[in-house]
Design an enzyme around this catalytic site. Structure first.
Site, PDB file in Angstrom:
ATOM      1  N   LYS A  69      -6.276   9.040  -2.946  1.00 24.53           N
ATOM      2  CA  LYS A  69      -6.020   7.609  -2.860  1.00 24.53           C
ATOM      3  C   LYS A  69      -6.910   6.917  -1.832  1.00 24.53           C
ATOM      4  CE  LYS A  69      -2.442   7.373  -5.681  1.00 24.53           C
ATOM      5  NZ  LYS A  69      -1.274   6.588  -5.306  1.00 24.53           N
TER       6      LYS A  69
ATOM      7  N   THR B 224      -9.426   0.902  -3.138  1.00 26.27           N
ATOM      8  CA  THR B 224      -8.308   0.028  -3.484  1.00 26.27           C
ATOM      9  C   THR B 224      -8.893  -1.364  -3.697  1.00 26.27           C
ATOM     10  OG1 THR B 224      -6.739   1.305  -2.151  1.00 26.27           O
ATOM     11  CG2 THR B 224      -6.116  -0.946  -2.729  1.00 26.27           C
TER      12      THR B 224
ATOM     13  N   GLU C  91      -0.444  -2.927  -9.000  1.00 27.94           N
ATOM     14  CA  GLU C  91       0.397  -3.210  -7.844  1.00 27.94           C
ATOM     15  C   GLU C  91       0.222  -4.662  -7.390  1.00 27.94           C
ATOM     16  OE1 GLU C  91       0.474  -0.428  -4.654  1.00 27.94           O
ATOM     17  OE2 GLU C  91      -0.213   1.261  -5.891  1.00 27.94           O
TER      18      GLU C  91
ATOM     19  N   ASP D 139       0.707   2.094   1.352  1.00 26.87           N
ATOM     20  CA  ASP D 139       1.063   2.027  -0.064  1.00 26.87           C
ATOM     21  C   ASP D 139       2.469   2.576  -0.262  1.00 26.87           C
ATOM     22  OD1 ASP D 139       0.396   1.363  -2.730  1.00 26.87           O
ATOM     23  OD2 ASP D 139       0.073   3.476  -3.189  1.00 26.87           O
TER      24      ASP D 139
END
Length: 421
Positions: A258, A262, A206, A131
């Site tokens: 994180k 995702t 994103e 990322d």
């Protein structure tokens, strides 16, 4: 005619506002109740074209079984020349003036499935996930909030595409529900950390870059080589636990904040389909070091939007609308830099662009920015407010490139927040 030619028409009816005209042909993986084996298809209008069925019917000339697989990795490994030839052949088969598929009822019945009858899966086997942090507007906002209002960018930011290695194991397809993560929390008022559910859950808008070719360990990449390695792009929501991140990120950066989820959209739009929408990115000052300098226009004029639906709402409400063209560091620069140390890249690697934020208040790609870290809660229809995401909230992201009379779209990536398990 080139597959991008705006004059092309399919024998399948495609609405003008569809994300999936014949000029797009994005790749995905799907299954059906009658055939539960996941296989590769492309989207056309409101239907899925089964590429494994076309190959069985001898309408596609490729290695046996390359599309009868639960990911597109085997196809990507065949390389850019094959990608282009295959897309051209699929386009040819779908043209309104080509009888091969149009007039063969058996082939059509085997190969065309209504999208509503298909189950969409994760389209690729993710080998590695990295990322990045490449929006100058986003980095400036975050630096202003947490570091130094007068000098928000760290000294390295304008010289290097900043990134970190994430978790491939928790990349999931759109529609997968997301459990609120747990972690160590230490608000400024607390003397010691505690462990519990995240209280500041956020999204990050994103674009995911899908790497379709490998590079050897020890090698560097040129701009052209990096371009040729990028198979395509997908929508990506990098869910973020801001309170966990705030406590853990010094000195090595994000970790558990994180690592828990995702989400990506089920369709991968090819680089070739996006060619007409290339634009120059922002001027880079200071000039990057020679290995990062670009000759080509490596950004894209790609509209992006985020909508939020709370449990009390009947429909999602748009909370952000921005554009991928604002990104300071391009996807090509990110890939060039990733390999510059000698890092080997693999077929199926996924690069997150980093949060896409624009210069205006309604162009911000995270709740952290939209609510200014919760200090200015977002006002929603019906009187609700949000500083960060609550259990039951659903996020929907969409993206497309608009042409005259058609659009090249990504579908959507959606995720709903569940309470900590």
């Amino acid at each position: 005619m080139h597959p991008n030619d705006p004059r092309l028409r399919s024998f399948i009816d495609v609405k003008a506002d569809s994300d999936f005209p014949i000029q797009n042909l994005p790749y995905g993986v799907f299954s059906t109740s009658s055939n539960p084996s996941p296989r590769v298809g492309v989207a056309i209008g409101d239907q899925v074209l089964d590429l494994a069925a076309l190959q069985s019917a001898k309408l596609l000339d490729l290695p046996d079984g390359v599309f009868a697989q639960p990911s597109i990795n085997a196809f990507m490994a065949l390389g850019p020349v094959t990608w282009s030839k295959t897309r051209a052949r699929i386009s040819e088969l779908l043209r309104h003036d080509n009888a091969e598929l149009r007039d063969n009822a058996d082939h059509r019945n085997q190969a065309l499935i209504l999208m509503r009858d298909a189950r969409l899966h994760l389209p690729l086997r993710v080998e590695g996930f990295t990322d990045f942090y490449s929006s100058k507007e986003h980095a400036t906002n975050v630096g202003t909030m947490f570091r130094d209002k007068s000098n928000p960018l760290l000294p390295n930011w304008l010289h290097i595409p900043i990134g970190y290695n994430g978790r491939a194991s928790t990349v999931v397809v759109s529609g997968t529900k997301i459990h609120r993560p747990r972690g160590q929390l230490k608000p400024p008022s607390a003397e010691l950390p505690s462990f519990g559910p995240c209280k500041r859950l956020d999204f990050e808008l994103e674009i995911g870059v899908v790497v379709g070719q490998s590079s050897p360990m020890g090698a560097m990449l040129t701009e052209q080589q990096a371009e040729e390695m990028i198979f395509g792009f997908t929508l990506l929501n990098d869910w973020s636990a801001r309170d966990i991140q705030q406590w853990e990120y010094v000195p090595l950066g994000p970790f558990q904040a994180k690592a828990f989820a995702t989400s990506i959209s089920p369709w991968i739009v090819t680089s070739e389909a996006l060619e007409p929408f290339r634009v120059q990115g922002p001027a880079q000052d200071p000039t990057p070091l020679p290995y990062l300098q670009q000759q080509g226009a490596n950004n894209y004029d790609m509209a992006l939007e985020v909508a939020l639906r709370t449990p009390a709402m009947n429909a999602p409400a748009r909370i952000s609308a921005t554009n991928f063209k604002y990104m300071y560091w391009s996807s090509v620069q990110q890939l060039v830099h990733h390999a510059s140390s000698g890092c080997a890249m693999n077929v199926g690697d996924l690069l997150g662009s980093g949060t896409v934020s624009g210069p205006a208040k309604d162009q911000l790609g995270s709740l952290l920015e939209l609510s200014w870290n919760g200090a200015e809660p977002l006002q929603l229809p019906g009187g609700e407010q949000r500083g960060f995401l609550e259990d039951g909230d659903s996020l929907v992201m969409r993206g497309w490139c608009q042409a005259d009379g058609y659009r090249i779209g990504f579908g959507e990536v959606e995720g709903t927040v569940l309470a900590a398990g």
